[in-house]
Write a protein that holds these residues in place. Structure first.
Motif, PDB file in Angstrom:
ATOM      1  N   LYS A  46       1.256 -14.389  18.190  1.00 32.17           N
ATOM      2  CA  LYS A  46       0.398 -15.594  17.582  1.00 32.17           C
ATOM      3  C   LYS A  46      -0.604 -14.671  17.084  1.00 32.17           C
ATOM      4  O   LYS A  46      -0.956 -13.480  17.460  1.00 32.17           O
ATOM      5  CB  LYS A  46      -0.198 -16.450  18.783  1.00 32.17           C
ATOM      6  N   VAL A  48      -3.752 -13.255  14.716  1.00 28.88           N
ATOM      7  CA  VAL A  48      -4.987 -13.017  15.865  1.00 28.88           C
ATOM      8  C   VAL A  48      -5.670 -12.942  14.745  1.00 28.88           C
ATOM      9  O   VAL A  48      -7.168 -13.672  14.442  1.00 28.88           O
ATOM     10  CB  VAL A  48      -5.527 -11.754  16.826  1.00 28.88           C
ATOM     11  N   TYR A  53      -1.576  -9.257  16.048  1.00 29.13           N
ATOM     12  CA  TYR A  53      -0.785 -10.308  16.911  1.00 29.13           C
ATOM     13  C   TYR A  53      -0.754 -10.064  18.259  1.00 29.13           C
ATOM     14  O   TYR A  53      -0.789  -9.160  18.467  1.00 29.13           O
ATOM     15  CB  TYR A  53       0.690 -10.209  16.212  1.00 29.13           C
ATOM     16  N   ALA A  54      -1.003 -11.058  18.974  1.00 29.58           N
ATOM     17  CA  ALA A  54      -0.512 -11.150  20.032  1.00 29.58           C
ATOM     18  C   ALA A  54       0.733 -11.376  20.590  1.00 29.58           C
ATOM     19  O   ALA A  54       1.664 -11.787  19.595  1.00 29.58           O
ATOM     20  CB  ALA A  54      -1.308 -11.973  20.958  1.00 29.58           C
ATOM     21  N   LEU A  56       2.208 -12.861  23.283  1.00 32.27           N
ATOM     22  CA  LEU A  56       2.844 -14.144  23.694  1.00 32.27           C
ATOM     23  C   LEU A  56       2.926 -13.800  25.642  1.00 32.27           C
ATOM     24  O   LEU A  56       4.577 -12.831  24.943  1.00 32.27           O
ATOM     25  CB  LEU A  56       2.791 -15.127  24.030  1.00 32.27           C
ATOM     26  N   THR A 151       0.536   1.171  21.736  1.00 29.69           N
ATOM     27  CA  THR A 151       0.148   0.068  20.759  1.00 29.69           C
ATOM     28  C   THR A 151      -1.024   2.039  19.893  1.00 29.69           C
ATOM     29  O   THR A 151      -1.410   2.392  20.017  1.00 29.69           O
ATOM     30  CB  THR A 151      -1.662  -0.448  20.923  1.00 29.69           C
TER      31      THR A 151
END
Ligand code: ZN
Length: 434
Positions: A46, A48, A53-54, A56, A151
């Motif tokens: 998803k 953000v 993006y996340a 999920l 990340t």
């Protein structure tokens, strides 16, 4: 033998998989990607904010499986896993002259005492600084291979297609240190072999090409690519032998090895390896004691773009409307569909527990679609679009004698009905690794 109670099996009714009807951010002028749209639409990632993006829950399961696969191969070459902070002090990047060259792409952060940091896109400076801070190392320590999976950030001017080009991404970065160039070349060969193993286990055809050292530098460099039209790179590949080169590095129209013509193909870079020599170890004083004298270490760095592998592999395998994963990396390997509430076969629900027991004993990664208010057809469609490689259904044929369960092998478009007793045999024979 352990028997898994139905209560402890993951259930679709509890899963956070928010489906989205429209993708607000998709610009129609942009080259579209079926998998990107479906990853968002079917609730695996998803957005953000722009370029971030996340993952999920279902998307993160895929990433975690990729991480586990990479960890196994890193362990084999005795690389040690660690984790560096997200922030790197800016002054380290000034020492290697990389700060001014990359300043537009760096996220910059300041603390309450006005100290400057960057959100790290890569960690050559940070790792060399740690090594130099422990003093000159003894030769016995080498080869030293340190990696992390974390990340990273880059303030991309034009983020595209989710994690294909995102401002925040997940990367495996390995830094190697050797006492001389010859040993560093041996390390380079070992890591290259580990990369081949990783890509073979993922199971998607890849290309290893002579790379562009870009702003990282290096005397030997290779890139790993997946061939795909959504990719932003171009590789030139020989039509007769294995020779491949990044288009930006290529000067002749023929293969230097066999003189055949080179063919251009769009691709996405998913891995990059560099033999850096002393470019970073010298200015940052990462040294080994040789003949009682501190000598700069010979360094290599090896990246793997895990969130980009996630994006491109699903693009290559998926159909226009349904996601597909390599079997060993799918969010769940098997989805079990229970009988519909109010159907004749509803009384056969006790078979679900037997199926769960059998698949648990086979170490299969399973999820139960317990939304019995939906038809079996609806739930099979959901399993297909999400990309669960196998679906086991307790439907009408469970009322036959002997009772039969339905198995769909989604990746190979096959299905069959078998007695419950044959379930274990079915999955023991299947190659569920690819
Ligand atoms: Zn050739």
């Amino acid at each position: 033998m352990s028997s898994m109670p139905v209560q402890s099996v993951k259930k679709l009714s509890h899963l956070f998989q928010p489906a989205t009807a429209t993708i607000a951010t998709a610009k129609k002028i942009e080259l579209s990607s079926k998998s990107y749209e479906n990853l968002v639409k079917y609730g695996l990632i998803k957005q953000v904010t722009n370029g971030m993006y996340a993952f999920l829950p279902l998307g993160l399961r895929v990433i975690n499986k990729l991480v586990a696969l990479v960890d196994v191969e890193m362990e084999k070459i005795e690389a040690q896993k660690m984790l560096l902070p997200a922030l790197t002090p800016t002054h380290l990047w000034k020492k290697t002259d990389r700060f001014k060259d990359n300043t537009n792409e760096l996220f910059k952060v300041q603390d309450r005492s006005h100290r400057q940091y960057i959100l790290s896109p890569t960690y050559e400076e940070a790792i060399c600084s740690i090594i130099s801070s422990v003093g000159t190392l003894s030769q016995k320590m080498f080869p030293l291979r340190l990696y992390q999976i974390s990340t990273k950030w880059r303030d991309e001017i034009k983020p595209r297609l989710g994690f294909l080009r995102s401002r925040e991404f997940i990367m495996k970065d390995l830094y190697t240190f050797d006492i001389d160039e010859e040993k560093a070349k041996e390390t380079y060969a070992s890591v290259s072999e580990a990369y081949e193993n990783i890509f073979k286990k993922i199971g998607i055809t890849y290309v290893k090409a002579i790379g562009n050292p870009g702003s990282i530098g290096g005397s030997i460099t290779h890139e790993y690519h997946y061939l795909s039209d959504i990719g932003e790179d171009v590789v030139c590949r020989c039509s007769s032998c294995q020779y491949s080169i990044n288009k930006t590095m290529h000067k002749e129209s023929h293969c230097p090895d066999c003189k055949s013509t080179l063919k251009e193909q769009n691709s996405a870079e998913i891995g990059h390896t560099f033999l850096l020599n002393t470019k970073y170890t010298e200015p940052l004083d990462a040294a080994v004691r040789i003949n009682n004298k501190p000598t700069p270490l010979v360094m290599g760095c090896f990246g793997l773009g895990l969130s980009r592998i996630f994006t491109v592999m699903v693009e290559l395998l998926s159909t226009k409307t349904e996601l597909r994963w390599p079997k060993n990396l799918a969010p769940y390997t098997v989805c079990i569909i229970a009988p519909k509430a109010g159907s004749k076969e509803e009384n056969s629900s006790h078979y679900i527990k037997d199926i769960i027991d059998i698949l648990t004993q086979l170490n299969m990664d399973i999820i139960l679609d317990d939304r019995t208010y939906l038809t079996i057809g609806n739930r099979l469609m959901h399993a297909r679009i999400t990309g669960f490689p196998y679906v086991v259904i307790v439907g009408k044929s469970i009322l036959q004698s002997p009772p039969l369960i339905e198995i769909h092998d989604i990746n190979n478009s096959r299905n069959c009905k078998i007695p419950l007793d044959n379930l274990s045999g079915y999955f023991s024979k299947e190659d569920t690794t690819i």
